[in-house]
Design a protein around this motif. Structure first.
Motif: not given
Length: 101
Positions: A65-77
């Protein structure tokens, strides 16, 4: 190792491109109300379980939605060897046409 953030106006050049998988990390109800064309829905809560089905040979573009969760997911992946980009600002900043299902 790091991943790139892409701006919302740059996502259009990735839509429908071979070797690119756009992943909407929001919940299924949010996805159904509108998502970036060609994006698939893998809620963030399910990503750990679903990642085995994702190829390390394609570019994965995450958004939420805002980019925060995608940053976490990107870092982990990224730590696990996936080729990742994250959509800066999430879907709230996207100004293109949304697909609905």
């Amino acid at each position: 190792m790091s991943f790139d953030n892409i701006r919302t106006n740059d996502i259009n050049r990735y839509i429908g491109r071979p070797g690119v998988l756009i992943i909407d990390l929001r919940d299924p109800q949010e996805y159904a109300t509108g998502h970036i064309p060609t994006a698939i829905n893998i809620p963030y809560e399910d990503l750990e379980e679903q990642k085995r089905s994702l190829s390390r040979n394609v570019l994965l573009i995450f958004y939420c939605d805002r980019g925060n969760i995608s940053l976490l997911a990107a870092r982990d992946m990224l730590k696990e060897g996936y080729h990742i980009k994250s959509l800066f600002g999430g879907l709230r900043e996207y100004r293109g046409i949304l697909a609905r299902e």
